[in-house]
Every structure is written in structure tokens, then in C-alpha cells.
Enzyme design. Structure first.
Site, PDB file in Angstrom:
ATOM      1  N   SER A  39       0.835  -1.217   0.000  1.00 30.97           N
ATOM      2  CA  SER A  39       0.000   0.000   0.000  1.00 30.97           C
ATOM      3  C   SER A  39       0.863   1.257   0.000  1.00 30.97           C
ATOM      4  O   SER A  39       0.601   2.214  -0.726  1.00 30.97           O
ATOM      5  CB  SER A  39      -0.888   0.017   1.251  1.00 30.97           C
ATOM      6  OG  SER A  39      -1.826  -1.022   1.200  1.00 30.97           O
ATOM      7  N   ARG A  67       1.501   4.305  -3.036  1.00 32.14           N
ATOM      8  CA  ARG A  67       1.283   5.715  -2.712  1.00 32.14           C
ATOM      9  C   ARG A  67       2.578   6.515  -2.838  1.00 32.14           C
ATOM     10  O   ARG A  67       2.555   7.698  -3.199  1.00 32.14           O
ATOM     11  CB  ARG A  67       0.698   5.832  -1.302  1.00 32.14           C
ATOM     12  CG  ARG A  67      -0.771   5.349  -1.244  1.00 32.14           C
ATOM     13  CD  ARG A  67      -1.171   4.937   0.157  1.00 32.14           C
ATOM     14  NE  ARG A  67      -2.591   4.666   0.328  1.00 32.14           N
ATOM     15  CZ  ARG A  67      -3.188   3.492   0.020  1.00 32.14           C
ATOM     16  NH1 ARG A  67      -2.495   2.493  -0.498  1.00 32.14           N
ATOM     17  NH2 ARG A  67      -4.488   3.333   0.229  1.00 32.14           N
ATOM     18  N   GLY A 102      -5.804  -4.112  -7.970  1.00 37.82           N
ATOM     19  CA  GLY A 102      -6.959  -3.280  -7.649  1.00 37.82           C
ATOM     20  C   GLY A 102      -6.536  -1.929  -7.094  1.00 37.82           C
ATOM     21  O   GLY A 102      -7.160  -0.905  -7.378  1.00 37.82           O
ATOM     22  N   SER A 144     -13.492   0.902   2.710  1.00 36.76           N
ATOM     23  CA  SER A 144     -12.465   0.666   1.695  1.00 36.76           C
ATOM     24  C   SER A 144     -11.464   1.809   1.641  1.00 36.76           C
ATOM     25  O   SER A 144     -11.815   2.952   1.314  1.00 36.76           O
ATOM     26  CB  SER A 144     -13.112   0.507   0.311  1.00 36.76           C
ATOM     27  OG  SER A 144     -12.116   0.600  -0.687  1.00 36.76           O
ATOM     28  N   ASP A 201      -6.825  -8.302   4.427  1.00 37.35           N
ATOM     29  CA  ASP A 201      -6.031  -9.123   3.497  1.00 37.35           C
ATOM     30  C   ASP A 201      -5.496 -10.400   4.162  1.00 37.35           C
ATOM     31  O   ASP A 201      -4.928 -11.260   3.486  1.00 37.35           O
ATOM     32  CB  ASP A 201      -4.849  -8.310   2.960  1.00 37.35           C
ATOM     33  CG  ASP A 201      -5.312  -7.196   2.024  1.00 37.35           C
ATOM     34  OD1 ASP A 201      -6.425  -7.299   1.471  1.00 37.35           O
ATOM     35  OD2 ASP A 201      -4.563  -6.210   1.866  1.00 37.35           O
ATOM     36  N   LYS A 252     -12.262  -9.673  -3.478  1.00 36.09           N
ATOM     37  CA  LYS A 252     -10.805  -9.470  -3.560  1.00 36.09           C
ATOM     38  C   LYS A 252     -10.303 -10.113  -4.861  1.00 36.09           C
ATOM     39  O   LYS A 252     -11.074 -10.356  -5.773  1.00 36.09           O
ATOM     40  CB  LYS A 252     -10.133 -10.057  -2.321  1.00 36.09           C
ATOM     41  CG  LYS A 252     -10.497  -9.311  -1.041  1.00 36.09           C
ATOM     42  CD  LYS A 252      -9.991  -7.877  -1.077  1.00 36.09           C
ATOM     43  CE  LYS A 252     -10.391  -7.091   0.157  1.00 36.09           C
ATOM     44  NZ  LYS A 252     -10.041  -5.686   0.035  1.00 36.09           N
ATOM     45  N   ARG A 258     -12.514 -14.946  -1.740  1.00 34.43           N
ATOM     46  CA  ARG A 258     -11.602 -15.642  -0.810  1.00 34.43           C
ATOM     47  C   ARG A 258     -12.330 -16.559   0.160  1.00 34.43           C
ATOM     48  O   ARG A 258     -11.705 -17.421   0.771  1.00 34.43           O
ATOM     49  CB  ARG A 258     -10.731 -14.609  -0.064  1.00 34.43           C
ATOM     50  CG  ARG A 258      -9.704 -13.999  -0.986  1.00 34.43           C
ATOM     51  CD  ARG A 258      -8.792 -12.992  -0.320  1.00 34.43           C
ATOM     52  NE  ARG A 258      -7.731 -12.626  -1.250  1.00 34.43           N
ATOM     53  CZ  ARG A 258      -6.950 -11.558  -1.134  1.00 34.43           C
ATOM     54  NH1 ARG A 258      -7.135 -10.714  -0.123  1.00 34.43           N
ATOM     55  NH2 ARG A 258      -6.005 -11.315  -2.016  1.00 34.43           N
ATOM     56  N   ARG A 279      -2.665 -14.252  -2.408  1.00 34.35           N
ATOM     57  CA  ARG A 279      -2.815 -14.598  -0.985  1.00 34.35           C
ATOM     58  C   ARG A 279      -3.391 -15.998  -0.791  1.00 34.35           C
ATOM     59  O   ARG A 279      -3.152 -16.631   0.235  1.00 34.35           O
ATOM     60  CB  ARG A 279      -3.630 -13.526  -0.251  1.00 34.35           C
ATOM     61  CG  ARG A 279      -2.954 -12.156  -0.333  1.00 34.35           C
ATOM     62  CD  ARG A 279      -3.374 -11.189   0.739  1.00 34.35           C
ATOM     63  NE  ARG A 279      -3.035  -9.824   0.345  1.00 34.35           N
ATOM     64  CZ  ARG A 279      -1.830  -9.270   0.467  1.00 34.35           C
ATOM     65  NH1 ARG A 279      -0.823  -9.944   0.987  1.00 34.35           N
ATOM     66  NH2 ARG A 279      -1.607  -8.033   0.062  1.00 34.35           N
TER      67      ARG A 279
HETATM   68  C1  S3P Z   1      -5.593  -1.424  -0.024  1.00 33.18           C
HETATM   69  C2  S3P Z   1      -6.844  -1.469   0.541  1.00 33.18           C
HETATM   70  C3  S3P Z   1      -7.578  -2.720   0.741  1.00 33.18           C
HETATM   71  C4  S3P Z   1      -6.681  -3.937   0.624  1.00 33.18           C
HETATM   72  C5  S3P Z   1      -5.745  -3.858  -0.550  1.00 33.18           C
HETATM   73  C6  S3P Z   1      -4.876  -2.625  -0.456  1.00 33.18           C
HETATM   74  C7  S3P Z   1      -4.949  -0.104  -0.192  1.00 33.18           C
HETATM   75  O1  S3P Z   1      -8.583  -2.826  -0.247  1.00 33.18           O
HETATM   76  O2  S3P Z   1      -7.453  -5.117   0.547  1.00 33.18           O
HETATM   77  O3  S3P Z   1      -4.929  -5.000  -0.614  1.00 33.18           O
HETATM   78  O4  S3P Z   1      -3.725  -0.053  -0.457  1.00 33.18           O
HETATM   79  O5  S3P Z   1      -5.646   0.916  -0.059  1.00 33.18           O
HETATM   80  P1  S3P Z   1     -10.055  -2.208  -0.055  1.00 33.18           P
HETATM   81  O6  S3P Z   1      -9.961  -0.738  -0.113  1.00 33.18           O
HETATM   82  O7  S3P Z   1     -10.848  -2.762  -1.207  1.00 33.18           O
HETATM   83  O8  S3P Z   1     -10.529  -2.720   1.277  1.00 33.18           O
END
Ligand code: S3P
Length: 441
Positions: free
Chosen positions: A28, A32, A100, A173, A325, A352, A356, A401
Site C-alpha cells: 500500500s 502511494r 486493484g 475501503s 487481506d 478481492k 476468498r 494470498r
Molecule cells: C488497499 C486497501 C484494501 C486492501 C488492498 C490494499 C490499499 O482494499 O485489501 O490489498 O492499499 O488501499 P479495499 O480498499 O478494497 O478494502
């Protein structure tokens, strides 16, 4: 550099895991770091960037929109940003692979720039719902044309200047929150996101670190995050802490393989990410934190984990966002506990990289573990510490995962198990198998 991952892999039962290993950079925070550095004017340095496929997809997209990004020989990444508002029209579709996070956050960035971008991805990503970001970003003025069901491929036509909104998240989220905040960077006025349930807060911490005007108020409606656009970001020198979601596999592996004693160094312990460790401790896991410190503005420690007899628990629902996760590998830990673990309140697991709940019910079921599926979770009947049967071929369903969780399960099975495709592991933890091998020696 890690070796390329094979497709199928046989996992044989393991003796005690011992030794000290480090985990790669947080996924994450890595995404960013690249995005915010690209929006600062001048050169940022990123140390410890996760060099997994997901993050490389973000890097490629930022390059395609005009940012200069290079990896130095010392492994430090240098990013020459274009400034908020400076992203250029990409020449071709942005390929998000399996990621995602790249997709949703970049859709936010594009939404408030005067550019149009098409997003494509693999079979897993093309099934995932994008309506959750399309809705707020459209309110800000972006024109988004998606495939049926609000899915990829989709095209975002940004609006500049975009319209600031106040938006209450209908799902917990961090990706949706971050997409709106990133769109807010180039939007005049105050963009406000209200999250009734707190999710990972890396975007807020990092936006502030890059000099954006951002405030967080904790109220009875939830956390109210206000960002003032049009922001000016200043280049930074970033150190990315290790990923707790990657450490999770090693922590559970050491907990379930008898005789293990492992030090997992450099684990990020931001409270919005550390739910699994809390639940494992409730189950009786032997996890101690050594050398606590702050890295890149985040709490970090080395985790010493010794094998322990685990007990079943009812996983507290309120911890779901801080371990979203980690459920697949928690289900593996539960398969070795004494009693029946119930983990509910985690409906998001359905959307996901795979569903899952289904993927883990099938995978553990094939290994002789009894499970009961709920709409929002899974119950798992544990073995009381005995090896599970194993001996099955597991479908990883394009989900890193699921693949890593079942590698861990295989270490403590009676009979070797085969995972049909471990290549998705490269999205988030390219040297996972080598790290595990080092602990098995
Ligand atoms: C993430 C947020 C989560 C997580 C993903 C990374 C992020 O997803 O499951 O692996 O970096 O903001 P969601 O926002 O769909 O919960």
C-alpha cells in the site's frame, strides 16, 4: 533478484522453521510513494519500495503519464514529479495487471486531470467491482465508461477543474477513500471523505508528509478527512516499512510448524493493519515485538514467533478492516487450532483478487479440513495441532494470498500438496518461496 516463479508447485511437509528474515516493502505504501512522488515538483527518493508486479504496474502507469521514474543501482528509486495537475495523456491503455489498488487510486488521479485514460487488467481484476469508485468520481465530474457491471476495461475522462464533494463511504475501503482524496488534490476547495469505519490510513499520513493540507476529525459519524486542493506537494525521501500482510504468512507458518522459532524483521505495525497479530495472540500464538521503532512515519518492529498450541476464537468483527487481506492465512491458522473458529463480518472477502471465502473453503476442504461458509465469512474446524491431511491439488485462482496461504498450510500437512499456479505470488511478494526455503534449512 528473486527467481521467476514456477506455475505449479509441490509443497512438502516441513521440519521446524528457524532463522531470521526480513519482509519486502509495504504494498500500500509503495503504490502511494510512487503516486505522490509523481505529483511533487522535483526529485523524491524511495528506499525499500516493493518491487512486485502490482507496484511495477503503478510505476509503468505513472511513467506513461509523464513522470520520470528510475531504479538506481543501489535499489533506491528516484522519481521526478510533474506536480499536481501536471499528468499527461497516456499514449496507450494503462495495464493494471492484477492490481486493484493501482486501478482505483489511479482512476482517482486521472479524474481531476484534463486527460483520458483507459484501464485494462487480467482476468481476476476484470471481474472486480469498480462501481464503488466510479460513483464518487463521477460526482466530482469525471466521465467514466465501464464494461457491464462497472468493470474493466473502462475509460476515465477527467474534468479539470473537478468539483469537490463530501462523501460518506458506503463500504469500508481504503482504496475508495484514497481515490477520492487523490482526485481532491487537483480539485479547488475542500474534498471531504467520511469513513464510518476506519480503514488503513497510509494516504492521510503520506499526503500530510508531502505537505498537503489535510485534517482528520474523529466524530460520532466516523473519521472525517478534509483535504484542501489544489495542493502543492513537496518531494520527499521515503523509507517504506516492511509489509505486515506479507509478514503474516511467515508468522502463521512459524506458529503452526512444531519446533519453529523465527524472527521476522522490519514489520510495519500501523494499528490499521495489525489486526491479524492481535487475533493470533488471542488464539495463543507466541509473538513478541522486538526493537520497536518508527520507519517512514510508521511504527515498525521485528516479530519473534515461536510455535504454539492455538485455540479457536470468534474473530471480533471490528478487526475486519485492519486484517482484511489476512483472512486467508488466518483460516489456515484456524485449521490447526483446537476447536471451531468463526470469522464473520468480512463480506469484502468476496470481491478481492478471488472470492476468498469460496477459494479458502475449497482449498482447506480439499486438504481434509471441515469448513462452513457464510455470506460474510467462514467457520473452520481445527485439528488441535495435528497435521491436516493435505494430498490435494489446490487452485490459487489468480490470487497471490490464496497461493501463499496454501503454501503455508502445506508445510504442516501429512501429505504433500500441489498448488496449480504460484505465479501470482509475484504481485506482492516475489521472493516469498526463497525466504521460506531459507527458514526450512
Ligand atoms: C488497499 C486497501 C484494501 C486492501 C488492498 C490494499 C490499499 O482494499 O485489501 O490489498 O492499499 O488501499 P479495499 O480498499 O478494497 O478494502
Amino acid at each position: 533478484m528473486p527467481h521467476p516463479l514456477p506455475r505449479s508447485l509441490e509443497i512438502s511437509p516441513s521440519g521446524p522453521l528457524t532463522g531470521s528474515v526480513t519482509v519486502p516493502g509495504d504494498k500500500s505504501i509503495s503504490h502511494r510513494s510512487l503516486m505522490l512522488s509523481a505529483l511533487a515538483v522535483g526529485e523524491s527518493r524511495i528506499e525499500g519500495l516493493l518491487e512486485g508486479e502490482d507496484v511495477l504496474a503503478t510505476a509503468a502507469a505513472m511513467r506513461a503519464m509523464g513522470t520520470d521514474i528510475e531504479r538506481g543501482a543501489d535499489g533506491v528509486w528516484l522519481v521526478n514529479g510533474v506536480g499536481v495537475g501536471g499528468l499527461l495523456q497516456p499514449g496507450e491503455a494503462l495495464d493494471m495487471g492484477n492490481s486493484g489498488t493501482s486501478t482505483r487510486l489511479l482512476m482517482g488521479l486521472v479524474s481531476s486531470h484534463p486527460i483520458t485514460a483507459t484501464f485494462i487488467g487480467d482476468a481476476s481484476l476484470s471481474k472486480r467491482p469498480m462501481g464503488r469508485v466510479i460513483e464518487p468520481l463521477s460526482r466530482m465530474g469525471a466521465d467514466i465508461t465501464a464494461s457491464p457491471g462497472g468493470r474493466l476495461p473502462l475509460m476515465v475522462r477527467g474534468l479539470c477543474p473537478a468539483v469537490p464533494i463530501e462523501y460518506t463511504l458506503p463500504v469500508a475501503s481504503a482504496q475508495v477513500k484514497s481515490a477520492i482524496l487523490l482526485a481532491g488534490l487537483n480539485t479547488p476547495g475542500i474534498t471531504r471523505v467520511i469513513e464510518p469505519v476506519a480503514t488503513r490510513d497510509h494516504s492521510e499520513r503520506m499526503l500530510r508528509g508531502f505537505g498537503a493540507e489535510l485534517s482528520v476529525e474523529v466524530t460520532n459519524r466516523g473519521r472525517i478527512i478534509s483535504l484542501t486542493g489544489e495542493a502543492e506537494l513537496k518531494p520527499q525521501s521515503i523509507v517504506v516499512p516492511g509489509d505486515p500482510s506479507s509478514a503474516a504468512f511467515l508468522v502463521v507458518a512459524a506458529s503452526i510448524v512444531p519446533g519453529s522459532d523465527v524472527l521476522v524483521a522490519n514489520v510495519g505495525l500501523n494499528p490499521t493493519r495489525a489486526g491479524l497479530f492481535e487475533v493470533l495472540r488471542m488464539m495463543g500464538a507466541d509473538i513478541t515485538e522486538e526493537n520497536p521503532r518508527i520507519v517512514g512515519g510508521e511504527p515498525v518492529a521485528d516479530l519473534r514467533v515461536r510455535h504454539a498450541a492455538l485455540r479457536a476464537v470468534d474473530v471480533p468483527h471490528h478487526l475486519a478492516p485492519s486484517m482484511i487481506d489476512e483472512y486467508p492465512v488466518l483460516f489456515v491458522a484456524a485449521a490447526f487450532a483446537e476447536g471451531r473458529t468463526v470469522a464473520r463480518g468480512a463480506h469484502e472477502l468476496r470481491v478481492k483478487e478471488s472470492d476468498r471465502i469460496v477459494a479458502m473453503a475449497e482449498a482447506l476442504g480439499a486438504c481434509g479440513v471441515q469448513t462452513e461458509e457464510f455470506e460474510d465469512g467462514l467457520a473452520i474446524q481445527g485439528s488441535g495441532g495435528e497435521p491436516i491431511a493435505g494430498g490435494a491439488t489446490i487452485a490459487s485462482k489468480l490470487d497471490h494470498r490464496i497461493a501463499m496461504s496454501m503454501v503455508v498450510a502445506g508445510l504442516a500437512a501429512k501429505t504433500a500438496l500441489v498448488i496449480d499456479d504460484v505465479s501470482p505470488i509475484a504481485t506482492s511478494y516475489p521472493n516469498f518461496l526463497e525466504t521460506l526455503d531459507a527458514l526450512r534449512r
